[in-house]
Design a protein around this motif. Structure first.
Motif, PDB file in Angstrom:
ATOM      1  N   THR A  76       6.601   0.567  -5.265  1.00 30.58           N
ATOM      2  CA  THR A  76       6.065   1.000  -3.980  1.00 30.58           C
ATOM      3  C   THR A  76       4.814   1.837  -4.240  1.00 30.58           C
ATOM      4  O   THR A  76       4.500   2.169  -5.384  1.00 30.58           O
ATOM      5  CB  THR A  76       7.087   1.827  -3.179  1.00 30.58           C
ATOM      6  N   LEU A  77       4.125   2.182  -3.156  1.00 29.22           N
ATOM      7  CA  LEU A  77       2.896   2.971  -3.230  1.00 29.22           C
ATOM      8  C   LEU A  77       3.029   4.235  -2.403  1.00 29.22           C
ATOM      9  O   LEU A  77       3.619   4.203  -1.328  1.00 29.22           O
ATOM     10  CB  LEU A  77       1.725   2.177  -2.655  1.00 29.22           C
ATOM     11  N   THR A  78       2.431   5.322  -2.866  1.00 29.03           N
ATOM     12  CA  THR A  78       2.299   6.503  -2.020  1.00 29.03           C
ATOM     13  C   THR A  78       1.132   6.257  -1.069  1.00 29.03           C
ATOM     14  O   THR A  78       0.279   5.390  -1.321  1.00 29.03           O
ATOM     15  CB  THR A  78       2.008   7.773  -2.847  1.00 29.03           C
ATOM     16  N   PRO A  79       1.060   7.021   0.029  1.00 33.31           N
ATOM     17  CA  PRO A  79      -0.101   6.890   0.915  1.00 33.31           C
ATOM     18  C   PRO A  79      -1.429   7.128   0.182  1.00 33.31           C
ATOM     19  O   PRO A  79      -2.424   6.453   0.457  1.00 33.31           O
ATOM     20  CB  PRO A  79       0.151   7.944   1.992  1.00 33.31           C
ATOM     21  N   ALA A  80      -1.446   8.070  -0.766  1.00 31.91           N
ATOM     22  CA  ALA A  80      -2.680   8.340  -1.519  1.00 31.91           C
ATOM     23  C   ALA A  80      -3.077   7.135  -2.357  1.00 31.91           C
ATOM     24  O   ALA A  80      -4.264   6.785  -2.445  1.00 31.91           O
ATOM     25  CB  ALA A  80      -2.502   9.571  -2.404  1.00 31.91           C
ATOM     26  N   ALA A  81      -2.110   6.473  -2.973  1.00 32.92           N
ATOM     27  CA  ALA A  81      -2.406   5.282  -3.775  1.00 32.92           C
ATOM     28  C   ALA A  81      -2.923   4.161  -2.877  1.00 32.92           C
ATOM     29  O   ALA A  81      -3.888   3.471  -3.217  1.00 32.92           O
ATOM     30  CB  ALA A  81      -1.168   4.841  -4.548  1.00 32.92           C
ATOM     31  N   ALA A  82      -2.299   3.974  -1.716  1.00 29.87           N
ATOM     32  CA  ALA A  82      -2.746   2.932  -0.790  1.00 29.87           C
ATOM     33  C   ALA A  82      -4.182   3.197  -0.334  1.00 29.87           C
ATOM     34  O   ALA A  82      -4.997   2.271  -0.257  1.00 29.87           O
ATOM     35  CB  ALA A  82      -1.804   2.845   0.406  1.00 29.87           C
ATOM     36  N   SER A  83      -4.509   4.444  -0.063  1.00 31.79           N
ATOM     37  CA  SER A  83      -5.861   4.802   0.358  1.00 31.79           C
ATOM     38  C   SER A  83      -6.881   4.489  -0.735  1.00 31.79           C
ATOM     39  O   SER A  83      -7.946   3.922  -0.473  1.00 31.79           O
ATOM     40  CB  SER A  83      -5.909   6.283   0.728  1.00 31.79           C
ATOM     41  N   LEU A  84      -6.553   4.833  -1.972  1.00 34.35           N
ATOM     42  CA  LEU A  84      -7.459   4.556  -3.079  1.00 34.35           C
ATOM     43  C   LEU A  84      -7.598   3.052  -3.298  1.00 34.35           C
ATOM     44  O   LEU A  84      -8.694   2.554  -3.557  1.00 34.35           O
ATOM     45  CB  LEU A  84      -6.969   5.246  -4.353  1.00 34.35           C
ATOM     46  N   ILE A  85      -6.511   2.315  -3.155  1.00 41.90           N
ATOM     47  CA  ILE A  85      -6.580   0.857  -3.289  1.00 41.90           C
ATOM     48  C   ILE A  85      -7.511   0.272  -2.233  1.00 41.90           C
ATOM     49  O   ILE A  85      -8.328  -0.604  -2.531  1.00 41.90           O
ATOM     50  CB  ILE A  85      -5.171   0.239  -3.210  1.00 41.90           C
ATOM     51  N   ARG A  86      -7.423   0.758  -0.988  1.00 42.88           N
ATOM     52  CA  ARG A  86      -8.335   0.273   0.067  1.00 42.88           C
ATOM     53  C   ARG A  86      -9.791   0.515  -0.331  1.00 42.88           C
ATOM     54  O   ARG A  86     -10.649  -0.352  -0.182  1.00 42.88           O
ATOM     55  CB  ARG A  86      -8.021   0.948   1.400  1.00 42.88           C
ATOM     56  N   SER A  87     -10.070   1.701  -0.833  1.00 42.76           N
ATOM     57  CA  SER A  87     -11.432   2.039  -1.247  1.00 42.76           C
ATOM     58  C   SER A  87     -11.894   1.151  -2.405  1.00 42.76           C
ATOM     59  O   SER A  87     -13.008   0.610  -2.379  1.00 42.76           O
ATOM     60  CB  SER A  87     -11.498   3.514  -1.649  1.00 42.76           C
ATOM     61  N   LEU A  88     -11.055   0.998  -3.411  1.00 41.94           N
ATOM     62  CA  LEU A  88     -11.413   0.167  -4.567  1.00 41.94           C
ATOM     63  C   LEU A  88     -11.568  -1.292  -4.171  1.00 41.94           C
ATOM     64  O   LEU A  88     -12.441  -1.996  -4.683  1.00 41.94           O
ATOM     65  CB  LEU A  88     -10.368   0.322  -5.676  1.00 41.94           C
TER      66      LEU A  88
ATOM     67  N   GLY B 143     -12.666  -2.379  -1.337  1.00 39.09           N
ATOM     68  CA  GLY B 143     -13.967  -2.482  -0.704  1.00 39.09           C
ATOM     69  C   GLY B 143     -15.115  -2.551  -1.705  1.00 39.09           C
ATOM     70  O   GLY B 143     -16.132  -3.190  -1.457  1.00 39.09           O
ATOM     71  N   GLN B 144     -14.948  -1.908  -2.837  1.00 38.88           N
ATOM     72  CA  GLN B 144     -15.991  -1.885  -3.863  1.00 38.88           C
ATOM     73  C   GLN B 144     -15.934  -3.074  -4.817  1.00 38.88           C
ATOM     74  O   GLN B 144     -16.969  -3.533  -5.305  1.00 38.88           O
ATOM     75  CB  GLN B 144     -15.859  -0.615  -4.703  1.00 38.88           C
TER      76      GLN B 144
END
Length: 115
Positions: A6-18, A20-21
């Motif tokens: 599973t993912l923490t909310p912080a990990a999910a947020s970083l994945i969204r950012s990465l 996008g890049q």
């Protein structure tokens, strides 16, 4: 039994950012020492998997159109198969090979025995 990863909310947020890049992403955890014991994030398909790897999860992340595969070396999974893994993010610099390295944070695994 729940999902093995599973993912923490912080990990999910970083994945969204990465995402996008760098476009579609994947994780691999080798179980080696030092940085090898941390989950490494790559562009999807950049890390070659094979018969010595196990696909543990295809993670659905809100805001990411495709699943993010989480792979682990079979030898490591043989040791960790009785755990539930959570991908999290902490401050600090991880491996230069993982996509989050320039962001000043690193992914890590938190584990809990499955019940």
């Amino acid at each position: 039994m729940g999902a093995p990863v599973t993912l923490t909310p912080a990990a999910a947020s970083l994945i969204r950012s990465l995402r996008g890049q760098h476009g579609p992403l994947m994780f691999h955890q080798s179980g080696g020492c030092c940085d090898g014991s941390a989950p490494m994030c790559y562009p999807a398909g950049e890390f070659r998997t094979g018969g010595s790897d196990v696909l543990l999860a295809s993670l659905a992340v809100d805001g990411v159109p495709e699943p993010v595969e989480f792979w682990m070396s079979k030898a490591q999974w043989d040791l960790w198969q009785h755990t539930r893994l959570t991908v999290d993010v902490v401050p600090g610099r991880g491996s230069g090979f993982s996509l989050e390295a320039p962001e000043g944070v690193r992914f890590l695994i938190r584990s809990q025995l499955a019940r």
